[in-house]
Design a protein around this motif. Sequence first.
Motif, PDB file in Angstrom:
ATOM      1  N   UNK A 342       0.731  -1.218   0.055  1.00 54.23           N
ATOM      2  CA  UNK A 342      -0.073   0.506   0.016  1.00 54.23           C
ATOM      3  C   UNK A 342       1.077   1.269  -0.008  1.00 54.23           C
ATOM      4  N   UNK A 343       2.082   1.339   0.659  1.00 52.72           N
ATOM      5  CA  UNK A 343       3.179   2.451   0.896  1.00 52.72           C
ATOM      6  C   UNK A 343       3.153   2.662  -0.214  1.00 52.72           C
ATOM      7  N   UNK A 344       4.088   0.975  -0.568  1.00 55.51           N
ATOM      8  CA  UNK A 344       4.419   1.444  -2.094  1.00 55.51           C
ATOM      9  C   UNK A 344       3.513   1.694  -3.456  1.00 55.51           C
ATOM     10  N   UNK A 345       1.863   1.839  -3.477  1.00 55.14           N
ATOM     11  CA  UNK A 345       0.929   2.142  -4.532  1.00 55.14           C
ATOM     12  C   UNK A 345       1.084   3.665  -3.769  1.00 55.14           C
ATOM     13  N   UNK A 346       1.363   4.522  -3.239  1.00 57.11           N
ATOM     14  CA  UNK A 346       0.848   5.357  -2.467  1.00 57.11           C
ATOM     15  C   UNK A 346       2.067   5.850  -3.706  1.00 57.11           C
ATOM     16  N   UNK A 347       3.066   5.708  -3.371  1.00 62.36           N
ATOM     17  CA  UNK A 347       4.511   6.664  -3.998  1.00 62.36           C
ATOM     18  C   UNK A 347       4.374   6.562  -4.957  1.00 62.36           C
ATOM     19  N   UNK A 363       4.083  13.265   3.132  1.00 56.17           N
ATOM     20  CA  UNK A 363       2.689  12.112   3.291  1.00 56.17           C
ATOM     21  C   UNK A 363       3.912  10.814   3.844  1.00 56.17           C
ATOM     22  N   UNK A 364       4.677  10.454   2.800  1.00 52.57           N
ATOM     23  CA  UNK A 364       4.867   8.982   3.365  1.00 52.57           C
ATOM     24  C   UNK A 364       6.093   8.970   4.539  1.00 52.57           C
ATOM     25  N   UNK A 376       9.085   4.466  -7.175  1.00 54.20           N
ATOM     26  CA  UNK A 376       8.787   4.899  -8.696  1.00 54.20           C
ATOM     27  C   UNK A 376       8.905   3.314  -9.748  1.00 54.20           C
ATOM     28  N   UNK A 377       7.878   2.886 -10.140  1.00 56.64           N
ATOM     29  CA  UNK A 377       7.625   2.175 -11.176  1.00 56.64           C
ATOM     30  C   UNK A 377       7.910   2.404 -12.783  1.00 56.64           C
ATOM     31  N   UNK A 378       8.032   1.898 -13.651  1.00 56.64           N
ATOM     32  CA  UNK A 378       7.610   1.986 -14.947  1.00 56.64           C
ATOM     33  C   UNK A 378       6.467   1.299 -15.731  1.00 56.64           C
TER      34      UNK A 378
END
Length: 431
Positions: A342-347, A363-364, A376-378
Amino acid sequence: MSESDEDIYITQNKFSGVVFPTSELDEILGNTAGEFVYDNESEKQSLDKRIEATSFSRGVTALNDSENSADAGDRFRVVPPADLLHLCSDYELCFWLSKFVYEVRKRGGDEYPPNSIYQVCVGIQRHLRDNYRPELEIFKHANFKIFQDAIDSQMKSLTRKGVGVTKKQAEPIMAHEEEMLWAKGLLEDADPRTLLNTLVFLFGKFFALRSGEEHRNLTFMQLNVVGGDETERERLQYRCHGEKNHGRGIKDRRVKPKVVEQHINLEQSERCVVRLFKKHISKCPENIKRNEVFYLTPIKNCKPASEVWYTKVPIGKNTLRNVVSNLCKEAGIEGYKTNHTLRAAACSLALSKGVPEKLIMDRTGHKSLTSLHTYQRVSAKDKESVSDILQGGKDCFMDEPITKKAKVDKSAKEGKPCNINSTNCSVLFKM
């Protein structure tokens, strides 16, 4: 590391009683117990070559073969257990650490990933520093050059074998996957358990909470509904009381506690975290205290029409830790999904939508851009664009594929005059 610490010590116990050929052992350790004997500097430099040659597996094999040999005692003797805390010589400690790096294995005999071996050696150094060797620097001091070369070589060798190349990292929840959870009724407020899971999901996404322990330590006083006015909508406010990046210790004494606000959802009220929070409060026991934990155990066989849904007993951190994983399994969502997802999704979502990095870090709780950018995801579309460029399907990263060519006026090709509509156009002539 998923394996327990005793797995490592099993290997240590294996080589504490290993045997080597007597002549070779005397050459390496010398005749004085607990000390290395070197005649010159070249002898020190050649020790790293002998380390790999006199491996522990070779010594163990020799011991097994010698059980049926009459003259085994003449050719082999047992190396006494190495007490790392009382090794006076740096070279002797270097020798055993180098041996450890080459031979340490998991319980089943598999090799550890390179980073795990490095972290274990860091732990050994810290343990030695806390016990009689505060000045020890096994990764920097020249006396441990052989160990440094050994661990560097072993890490490279394991990488070439593919050991530890693939890292297990929490994958962010994608937008269509979250929609699937709402559509299947796994996220809603119909019953106590589902409402609790929904709040864990939304708090993890909106307030960037990580593990089940952070959720477990969440209290009622950290959450507060702030009324709306003409300038700002009603919102749920979260105040951090100490997280991984905000421990509030000596180094963080001047750092302001993290405060995050999530506003009401005007478009989808059924998913509004403010509304769901108010309903959860209304279903808790009346005499609950502000300093008590937020997540409470649901009452068994509780009916949705009941006024109280939860007991005063806090829900366990292990149960909270597995909320996201269980939701995804039930929905049929594949991949490695955890609460950290969830944290990764928000970022990832905020970065892809162009939200200023300062607002995301507020926020994080990230302290550096480097740590933030690890989330950051591609996107699949961007990866497809790169593939199209490399195979000639695109001229520019943001362009449409070449196959979709714009229509060209035939009259322009033939040199005939074209009619141009210049209505509402202004022309500037520079003289």
